[in-house]
Motif scaffolding. Structure first.
Motif, PDB file in Angstrom:
ATOM      1  N   LEU A  79       5.416  -9.501  -1.839  1.00  0.00           N
ATOM      2  CA  LEU A  79       6.604  -8.674  -2.045  1.00  0.00           C
ATOM      3  C   LEU A  79       6.434  -7.284  -1.444  1.00  0.00           C
ATOM      4  N   VAL A  80       5.177  -6.880  -1.261  1.00  0.00           N
ATOM      5  CA  VAL A  80       4.844  -5.552  -0.747  1.00  0.00           C
ATOM      6  C   VAL A  80       3.742  -5.703   0.302  1.00  0.00           C
ATOM      7  N   ARG A  81       3.780  -4.825   1.289  1.00  0.00           N
ATOM      8  CA  ARG A  81       2.678  -4.770   2.243  1.00  0.00           C
ATOM      9  C   ARG A  81       2.175  -3.337   2.339  1.00  0.00           C
ATOM     10  N   ARG A  82       0.876  -3.224   2.588  1.00  0.00           N
ATOM     11  CA  ARG A  82       0.233  -1.919   2.782  1.00  0.00           C
ATOM     12  C   ARG A  82      -0.045  -1.740   4.271  1.00  0.00           C
ATOM     13  N   GLU A  83       0.212  -0.527   4.742  1.00  0.00           N
ATOM     14  CA  GLU A  83      -0.106  -0.190   6.130  1.00  0.00           C
ATOM     15  C   GLU A  83      -0.884   1.111   6.136  1.00  0.00           C
ATOM     16  N   THR A  84      -1.817   1.222   7.050  1.00  0.00           N
ATOM     17  CA  THR A  84      -2.596   2.441   7.182  1.00  0.00           C
ATOM     18  C   THR A  84      -1.703   3.560   7.690  1.00  0.00           C
ATOM     19  N   ASN A  85      -1.804   4.716   7.052  1.00  0.00           N
ATOM     20  CA  ASN A  85      -1.044   5.893   7.462  1.00  0.00           C
ATOM     21  C   ASN A  85      -1.622   6.393   8.784  1.00  0.00           C
ATOM     22  N   PRO A  86      -0.808   6.483   9.822  1.00  0.00           N
ATOM     23  CA  PRO A  86      -1.346   6.920  11.114  1.00  0.00           C
ATOM     24  C   PRO A  86      -1.856   8.369  11.110  1.00  0.00           C
ATOM     25  N   LYS A  87      -1.395   9.184  10.175  1.00  0.00           N
ATOM     26  CA  LYS A  87      -1.836  10.581  10.097  1.00  0.00           C
ATOM     27  C   LYS A  87      -3.090  10.751   9.249  1.00  0.00           C
ATOM     28  N   ASP A  88      -3.345   9.787   8.368  1.00  0.00           N
ATOM     29  CA  ASP A  88      -4.515   9.836   7.482  1.00  0.00           C
ATOM     30  C   ASP A  88      -5.013   8.400   7.297  1.00  0.00           C
ATOM     31  N   ARG A  89      -6.020   8.015   8.049  1.00  0.00           N
ATOM     32  CA  ARG A  89      -6.497   6.633   8.073  1.00  0.00           C
ATOM     33  C   ARG A  89      -6.976   6.148   6.703  1.00  0.00           C
ATOM     34  N   ARG A  90      -7.257   7.074   5.778  1.00  0.00           N
ATOM     35  CA  ARG A  90      -7.698   6.681   4.428  1.00  0.00           C
ATOM     36  C   ARG A  90      -6.520   6.297   3.533  1.00  0.00           C
ATOM     37  N   ALA A  91      -5.362   6.793   3.872  1.00  0.00           N
ATOM     38  CA  ALA A  91      -4.175   6.565   3.035  1.00  0.00           C
ATOM     39  C   ALA A  91      -3.461   5.289   3.454  1.00  0.00           C
ATOM     40  N   ARG A  92      -2.849   4.648   2.481  1.00  0.00           N
ATOM     41  CA  ARG A  92      -2.105   3.415   2.720  1.00  0.00           C
ATOM     42  C   ARG A  92      -0.654   3.635   2.322  1.00  0.00           C
ATOM     43  N   GLU A  93       0.247   3.275   3.218  1.00  0.00           N
ATOM     44  CA  GLU A  93       1.675   3.376   2.951  1.00  0.00           C
ATOM     45  C   GLU A  93       2.183   2.034   2.440  1.00  0.00           C
ATOM     46  N   LEU A  94       3.189   2.080   1.571  1.00  0.00           N
ATOM     47  CA  LEU A  94       3.732   0.875   0.948  1.00  0.00           C
ATOM     48  C   LEU A  94       5.131   0.581   1.466  1.00  0.00           C
ATOM     49  N   PHE A  95       5.361  -0.699   1.747  1.00  0.00           N
ATOM     50  CA  PHE A  95       6.661  -1.157   2.237  1.00  0.00           C
ATOM     51  C   PHE A  95       7.005  -2.480   1.559  1.00  0.00           C
ATOM     52  N   LEU A  96       8.288  -2.720   1.363  1.00  0.00           N
ATOM     53  CA  LEU A  96       8.724  -4.027   0.881  1.00  0.00           C
ATOM     54  C   LEU A  96       8.660  -5.014   2.041  1.00  0.00           C
ATOM     55  N   THR A  97       8.255  -6.225   1.742  1.00  0.00           N
ATOM     56  CA  THR A  97       8.385  -7.307   2.706  1.00  0.00           C
ATOM     57  C   THR A  97       9.837  -7.773   2.657  1.00  0.00           C
ATOM     58  N   ASP A  98      10.203  -8.659   3.565  1.00  0.00           N
ATOM     59  CA  ASP A  98      11.561  -9.224   3.508  1.00  0.00           C
ATOM     60  C   ASP A  98      11.772  -9.924   2.167  1.00  0.00           C
ATOM     61  N   LYS A  99      10.746 -10.636   1.717  1.00  0.00           N
ATOM     62  CA  LYS A  99      10.830 -11.320   0.421  1.00  0.00           C
ATOM     63  C   LYS A  99      10.982 -10.303  -0.713  1.00  0.00           C
ATOM     64  N   GLY A 100      10.290  -9.177  -0.609  1.00  0.00           N
ATOM     65  CA  GLY A 100      10.393  -8.132  -1.624  1.00  0.00           C
ATOM     66  C   GLY A 100      11.790  -7.531  -1.674  1.00  0.00           C
ATOM     67  N   GLN A 101      12.360  -7.264  -0.504  1.00  0.00           N
ATOM     68  CA  GLN A 101      13.719  -6.706  -0.457  1.00  0.00           C
ATOM     69  C   GLN A 101      14.719  -7.701  -1.009  1.00  0.00           C
ATOM     70  N   ASP A 102      14.558  -8.962  -0.648  1.00  0.00           N
ATOM     71  CA  ASP A 102      15.450 -10.006  -1.153  1.00  0.00           C
ATOM     72  C   ASP A 102      15.346 -10.104  -2.680  1.00  0.00           C
ATOM     73  N   THR A 103      14.140 -10.013  -3.192  1.00  0.00           N
ATOM     74  CA  THR A 103      13.930 -10.075  -4.641  1.00  0.00           C
ATOM     75  C   THR A 103      14.642  -8.928  -5.345  1.00  0.00           C
ATOM     76  N   VAL A 104      14.477  -7.723  -4.841  1.00  0.00           N
ATOM     77  CA  VAL A 104      15.151  -6.559  -5.437  1.00  0.00           C
ATOM     78  C   VAL A 104      16.662  -6.740  -5.384  1.00  0.00           C
ATOM     79  N   ASP A 105      17.164  -7.162  -4.231  1.00  0.00           N
ATOM     80  CA  ASP A 105      18.617  -7.342  -4.077  1.00  0.00           C
ATOM     81  C   ASP A 105      19.167  -8.376  -5.051  1.00  0.00           C
ATOM     82  N   ARG A 106      18.419  -9.438  -5.281  1.00  0.00           N
ATOM     83  CA  ARG A 106      18.896 -10.505  -6.164  1.00  0.00           C
ATOM     84  C   ARG A 106      18.741 -10.152  -7.643  1.00  0.00           C
ATOM     85  N   ILE A 107      17.715  -9.397  -7.970  1.00  0.00           N
ATOM     86  CA  ILE A 107      17.446  -9.081  -9.381  1.00  0.00           C
ATOM     87  C   ILE A 107      18.242  -7.873  -9.878  1.00  0.00           C
TER      88      ILE A 107
END
Length: 152
Positions: A79-107
């Motif tokens: 439902l969520v994916r983590r991506e490395t922050n290009p400005k700070d390689r130690r930090a991880r950014e959070l994004f909804l996957t398509d499945k995550g967005q669909d889940t939020v929209d339906r719920i």
């Protein structure tokens, strides 16, 4: 009658128990395996794509340790994916996957229906007043929390 039946803390805890139970039961009926905090996290990530876990925890008022486990479980559910922050390689950014967005929209509509069920003993005017008073009380006591809400 026990004195706790007149105490706001006890009554708020009981209403929270009902809210959590209702959420878990109603979402399970629709085939979803989510908790209220997982839904809150999904909603916040969807509203602010790319936020990090520390910011997520402050946006939904949960401690960082709890949020770490929540994000792990959401990632395991795809439902969520983590991506490395290009400005700070130690930090991880959070994004909804398509499945995550669909889940939020339906719920989301179901969650709003549950709010009406939760306050079913109140008429529409009382519901509005109750929510306004709850918001006022929460805002006034926010800084007393171990995990205060911090949203820009």
């Amino acid at each position: 009658m026990l004195e706790i039946y007149e105490m706001p803390g006890h009554l708020i805890r009981r209403l929270n128990q009902v809210a959590v139970s209702l959420f878990v039961e109603e979402t399970a009926k629709k085939g979803y395996d989510l908790t209220p905090v997982q839904y809150a996290a999904l909603s916040a990530i969807g509203a602010t794509p790319g936020l990090d876990q520390a910011t997520l925890s402050s946006h939904i008022a949960y401690d960082r340790v709890t949020i770490g486990g929540v994000v792990d479980r959401l990632e395991q559910k795809d439902l969520v994916r983590r991506e490395t922050n290009p400005k700070d390689r130690r930090a991880r950014e959070l994004f909804l996957t398509d499945k995550g967005q669909d889940t939020v929209d339906r719920i989301r509509p179901l969650v709003w229906e549950m709010q009406a069920l939760l306050l079913g003993g109140l008429d529409p005017t009382e519901r509005s007043q109750f929510v306004q008073l709850l918001k006022k009380a929460v805002e006034a006591s926010n800084d007393l929390s171990r995990a205060p809400l911090r949203f820009p």
